[in-house]
Design a protein around this motif. Structure first.
Motif, mmCIF file in Angstrom:
data_model
loop_
_atom_site.group_PDB
_atom_site.id
_atom_site.type_symbol
_atom_site.label_atom_id
_atom_site.label_comp_id
_atom_site.label_asym_id
_atom_site.label_seq_id
_atom_site.Cartn_x
_atom_site.Cartn_y
_atom_site.Cartn_z
ATOM 1 N N SER A 62 0.841 -1.196 0.000
ATOM 2 C CA SER A 62 0.000 0.000 0.000
ATOM 3 C C SER A 62 0.871 1.239 0.000
ATOM 4 O O SER A 62 2.101 1.169 0.190
ATOM 5 N N ALA A 63 0.227 2.387 -0.187
ATOM 6 C CA ALA A 63 0.955 3.653 -0.097
ATOM 7 C C ALA A 63 1.526 3.851 1.294
ATOM 8 O O ALA A 63 2.621 4.415 1.457
ATOM 9 N N VAL A 66 4.800 2.179 1.523
ATOM 10 C CA VAL A 66 5.811 2.964 0.807
ATOM 11 C C VAL A 66 6.263 4.139 1.662
ATOM 12 O O VAL A 66 7.464 4.433 1.766
ATOM 13 N N LEU A 101 7.096 -2.819 -5.600
ATOM 14 C CA LEU A 101 5.694 -2.432 -5.736
ATOM 15 C C LEU A 101 4.809 -3.533 -6.304
ATOM 16 O O LEU A 101 3.622 -3.296 -6.562
ATOM 17 N N ILE A 104 1.118 -3.959 -5.565
ATOM 18 C CA ILE A 104 0.196 -2.818 -5.741
ATOM 19 C C ILE A 104 -0.272 -2.828 -7.191
ATOM 20 O O ILE A 104 0.319 -2.198 -8.067
ATOM 21 N N GLY A 119 -2.583 0.826 -9.929
ATOM 22 C CA GLY A 119 -1.511 0.743 -8.957
ATOM 23 C C GLY A 119 -0.144 0.818 -9.611
ATOM 24 O O GLY A 119 0.015 0.643 -10.827
ATOM 25 N N GLY A 120 0.864 1.026 -8.788
ATOM 26 C CA GLY A 120 2.200 1.323 -9.282
ATOM 27 C C GLY A 120 2.886 0.221 -10.051
ATOM 28 O O GLY A 120 3.884 0.482 -10.733
ATOM 29 N N THR A 210 2.486 5.493 -6.418
ATOM 30 C CA THR A 210 1.690 4.364 -5.938
ATOM 31 C C THR A 210 0.385 4.214 -6.705
ATOM 32 O O THR A 210 -0.231 3.141 -6.683
ATOM 33 N N GLU A 211 -0.036 5.286 -7.385
ATOM 34 C CA GLU A 211 -1.280 5.242 -8.152
ATOM 35 C C GLU A 211 -1.211 6.268 -9.270
ATOM 36 O O GLU A 211 -0.703 7.365 -9.073
#
Length: 472
Positions: A62-63, A66, A101, A104, A119-120, A210-211
């Motif tokens: 998840s963010a 990170v 990542l 994600i 997602g990333g 992340t997104e």
């Protein structure tokens, strides 16, 4: 398993076990050091020229994961590396905190807005298939398993949709990014516009994406595929190709490559252990018009294989047929202002069928069309005036960059007369390890602005395991 054996880098200095234990309390995903089971799999890259040996790898879910990893690295002044699919892995992560990542991978399609929020670590094929269910498509590249976020933030040159719709970066609408201070920021054209401008071209220099929200286009099918010719038809095909691209509509994307493919299972037997000229075709108009446009190429001579036909856009990767299994690859490229007959002859002389070249592929890709237009929302993607790109790749074991540098450079040098001084960000490689080699990807004013924004968001240059833009 790939036949090549990776050469490990020196082990990083260990981090205090108490610090690692504390980090594990803050991270939902795995936190591993070199002595932990699963470490090798967690740091695995697609480009096997490099084996990552970070001090610690964080498998972010998840963010928030990170953010915790970035704050951990910043507190210890450790460099931060990011891994999604590993296609662009060319820098050592020794002594670094590596953020993986791969977990994600969320995808949300808004059909009415024609957007995707991903997602990333979402791969191109995943996004293409998700968008296709509502009759839409992203501007995918040639490979199905490249991470779409990194691809889009480095320009995103689509060999199917680029000439009609521009660069994938031009369709990036918003992002969530964790910057060097550990802050999760939502950026777009109206919110922190300098950072939004810089990340589209500056790639991983400014934080961890992340997104990403990207625009989609209403495409469901394409008339495309590959025409494979033997060496006897090189001159005729190149002449027909040059005539075709002179008057090609924006809906037509066509490139060619000199191939020297080994006898491995994923290569069709008729293409193995011989020189092959591969013409790649993607046309967005009708099948009848596509056949008419391709007819002069087919008229040159018989094809070893001919796959050009109507296809759903979900099969976009079949056009270039890039390898999907990990390989150790060495690459280089230049942008060209033109590709006249003299340039075609120079390319044949340096990389054609009569030459013993280590290059697995040497490609000329036609640009222009919408790729030459400035985006509605400005970005750090420059050099849009180039008409063609020359790209070469060799596959060899790790540690072979010095042996391959000269022959790959010779291929680029043969067309120096038509080369621009620019480079494309996504085509910077392991031969571009220092900032002076990165600068040609940008105009001077663009580079200076990137430095200023880097100084504002990452003054310690924590995000430096990349094609780096230093803050000074």
């Amino acid at each position: 398993m790939n036949a090549y054996t990776a050469v490990p880098h020196a082990l990083a200095d260990p981090i205090d076990p108490a610090d690692i234990a504390q980090l594990k309390q803050e991270i939902a995903g795995p936190v591993l050091t070199s002595t932990d089971e699963g470490y090798a799999e967690e740091v695995m890259t697609w480009n096997l020229t490099l084996t990552h040996r970070p001090a610690v790898v964080v498998g972010a879910t998840s963010a928030a994961d990170v953010q915790a990893a970035v704050r951990f690295a910043a507190a210890r002044d450790l460099p931060i590396a990011v891994l999604a699919t590993g296609h662009g892995a060319v820098f050592s992560t020794d002594h670094a905190v590596l953020i993986n990542l791969r977990r994600i991978q969320s995808i949300h399609i808004d059909a009415s807005a024609q957007t995707a929020t991903i997602g990333g670590a979402v791969e191109a094929q995943q996004l293409v298939e998700a968008a296709s269910r509502v009759g839409l498509a992203p501007l995918a590249g040639s490979s199905p398993n490249v991470g779409f976020v990194g691809y889009a933030l480095g320009g995103g040159l689509s060999p199917t949709l680029g000439r009609s719709h521009g660069y994938a970066s031009d369709h990036v609408l918003a992002a969530e990014i964790v910057t060097a201070d550990g802050t999760l920021r939502r950026v777009d054209a109206d919110h922190e516009p300098d950072l939004f401008w810089a990340m589209r071209g500056g790639k991983g220099n400014f934080g961890v994406i992340t997104e990403l929200t990207v625009g989609l286009v209403p495409i469901t099918r394409v008339y495309g595929g590959g025409l494979f010719f033997s060496d006897a038809y090189v001159d005729g095909v190149l002449e027909a190709y040059r005539r075709l691209v002179t008057e090609a509509p924006a809906e037509l994307s066509v490139s060619f490559a000199f191939l020297r493919l080994p006898a491995v299972p994923f290569v069709p037997p008729p293409l193995q252990n011989r020189f092959i000229l591969h013409v790649r075709v993607a046309y967005l108009g009708s099948e009848d018009e596509g056949q008419r446009l391709v007819a002069p190429l087919r008229a040159v001579g018989p094809r070893v294989i001919d796959t050009v036909d109507e296809m759903p856009y979900t099969e976009f990767a079949a056009i270039h047929a890039d390898p999907v299994d990990p390989v150790p690859s060495y690459e280089t490229s230049v942008l060209l202002s033109d590709f006249p007959a003299e340039a075609a002859r120079a390319l044949v002389d340096v990389a054609g069928p009569a030459v013993d070249s280590p290059a697995l592929m040497v490609e000329i890709r036609h640009l222009e069309g919408a790729l030459a237009r400035p985006p509605i929302t400005p970005s750090a993607i420059d050099h849009r005036g180039a008409r063609f790109q020359l790209f070469a790749v060799a596959v060899a074991g790790p540690g072979m960059e010095q042996e391959l540098r000269a022959p790959l450079k010779a291929i680029m040098g043969a067309l120096e007369r038509w080369a621009t001084r620019g480079r494309q960000v996504n085509f910077l490689t392991g031969f571009d390890q220092n900032p002076d080699a990165v600068k040609p990807a940008y105009e001077p004013a663009t580079y200076e602005r990137l430095v200023q924004i880097k100084r504002a968001y990452d003054p310690q240059n924590l995000f430096r395991i990349n094609h780096n833009i230093p803050p000074t």
